[in-house]
Design an enzyme around this catalytic site. Sequence first.
Site, short mmCIF file in Angstrom:
data_model
loop_
_atom_site.label_atom_id
_atom_site.label_comp_id
_atom_site.label_asym_id
_atom_site.label_seq_id
_atom_site.Cartn_x
_atom_site.Cartn_y
_atom_site.Cartn_z
N ASP A 1 36.44 -15.29 0.94
CA ASP A 1 37.73 -14.58 0.84
C ASP A 1 37.41 -13.10 0.75
OD1 ASP A 1 40.35 -13.87 0.46
OD2 ASP A 1 40.41 -14.44 -1.65
N PRO B 1 32.18 -2.63 1.78
CA PRO B 1 31.37 -3.67 1.13
C PRO B 1 31.53 -5.06 1.74
CG PRO B 1 33.13 -2.87 -0.34
CD PRO B 1 33.14 -1.99 0.87
N ASP C 1 41.12 -11.31 -6.72
CA ASP C 1 42.50 -11.40 -7.20
C ASP C 1 42.78 -12.76 -7.85
OD1 ASP C 1 43.42 -13.23 -4.95
OD2 ASP C 1 42.81 -11.49 -3.80
N1 SAM Z 1 43.06 -11.81 1.17
C1 SAM Z 1 42.34 -10.64 1.30
C2 SAM Z 1 42.38 -9.99 2.64
O1 SAM Z 1 43.25 -9.18 2.85
O2 SAM Z 1 41.57 -10.24 3.48
C3 SAM Z 1 41.03 -10.63 0.62
C4 SAM Z 1 41.30 -10.57 -0.84
S1 SAM Z 1 40.02 -10.38 -1.97
C5 SAM Z 1 40.79 -9.19 -3.01
C6 SAM Z 1 38.66 -9.58 -1.21
C7 SAM Z 1 37.58 -9.24 -2.25
O3 SAM Z 1 36.30 -9.26 -1.63
C8 SAM Z 1 37.72 -7.88 -2.90
O4 SAM Z 1 38.05 -8.04 -4.24
C9 SAM Z 1 36.35 -7.23 -2.73
O5 SAM Z 1 35.91 -6.50 -3.86
C10 SAM Z 1 35.48 -8.44 -2.46
N2 SAM Z 1 34.24 -8.13 -1.74
C11 SAM Z 1 34.06 -7.27 -0.71
N3 SAM Z 1 32.78 -7.26 -0.33
C12 SAM Z 1 32.12 -8.13 -1.13
C13 SAM Z 1 30.76 -8.56 -1.23
N4 SAM Z 1 29.83 -8.07 -0.41
N5 SAM Z 1 30.45 -9.49 -2.17
C14 SAM Z 1 31.41 -10.02 -2.99
N6 SAM Z 1 32.70 -9.62 -2.95
C15 SAM Z 1 33.05 -8.71 -2.03
#
Ligand code: SAM
Length: 285
Positions: free
Chosen positions: A159, A166, A90
């Site tokens: 984050d 994932p 984001d």
């Molecule tokens: N603040 C948030 C919360 O509610 O915990 C997290 C926000 S951020 C949008 C989380 C991001 O981590 C997502 O866009 C997701 O696609 C990414 N993500 C999840 N697994 C991942 C991985 N293995 N490697 C890189 N990015 C990942």
Amino acid sequence: MKRFKERLFEGPLSQEYTQSFEISRVVFEKKTDFQDLIIFETPAFGRVLALDGIVQVTEKDEFAYHEMLVHVPLFAHGNAARVLIIGGGDGGVLREVLRHDVESATLVELDKSVIDICRRHLPMISNGAFDDPRCHLVVANGCAFAAETDRTFDIIIVDSTDPVGPGEALFSEAFYGDCQKRLAAGGVIVTQNGVPFFQPLEVTNTYRRLKSLFADVGFYVTAVPTYVGGLMALGWASNDESLRMLPVDVLCQRFAAAGFETGYYTPQVHLGAFALPPFVTALMQ
Ligand code: SAM
């Protein structure tokens, strides 16, 4: 897994408890290659992003999360040049990192759709950060990146989504071990660890895994209205034990020199955030 009841979005916080947002309008919805993504407008929180039915960020309270995930490690370090962000598509963490005088911020996000869609429909979160020449974008799994890169970083910010789907691998010992190898001397890693009242195992598991790798492991807290259930825990690990015991005047000096305004972070909040209630400390074993 999204669930609608007329104009309500219901987001589960635990298997037994759900919160509802009144929706004024669905702004965008898509099944990406990795997850169900929806952005909707609400009277209470402005625009909201949810992935697989779990709220990730809201326009009105994101500062309480992003400022604490970023400014606590960066002001504690005091001289961070290279920052690695895992997840964070984001752009909120990136935006806050780039307010510091850093050389580079590398953001490794698995799902490019999250970046593209948030830039378009939630532009206030990244606020132009993706166009900053110091931003290096890598579209990849954060685990693979941490295992394969030969670069080192002063600060690593995880984050991530919750430890399902994932995001699960971003809570593993193997991933933390690779991060440890990628951390420069005097570096800090911080992690998103959910709301201990509803997700106690996130604290316990992360504590155990980090503890075997770093000299100093702990948690600090922030209060994000969307993440109901009380305090939210953010993990902290470093081999330099002095970093989270800095005198308040050192932090005040660094904060004043940075010269920007915040809505949640202050040096006093920073130090106080490490004071944990016993029900959280009890999870660290
Ligand atoms: N603040 C948030 C919360 O509610 O915990 C997290 C926000 S951020 C949008 C989380 C991001 O981590 C997502 O866009 C997701 O696609 C990414 N993500 C999840 N697994 C991942 C991985 N293995 N490697 C890189 N990015 C990942």
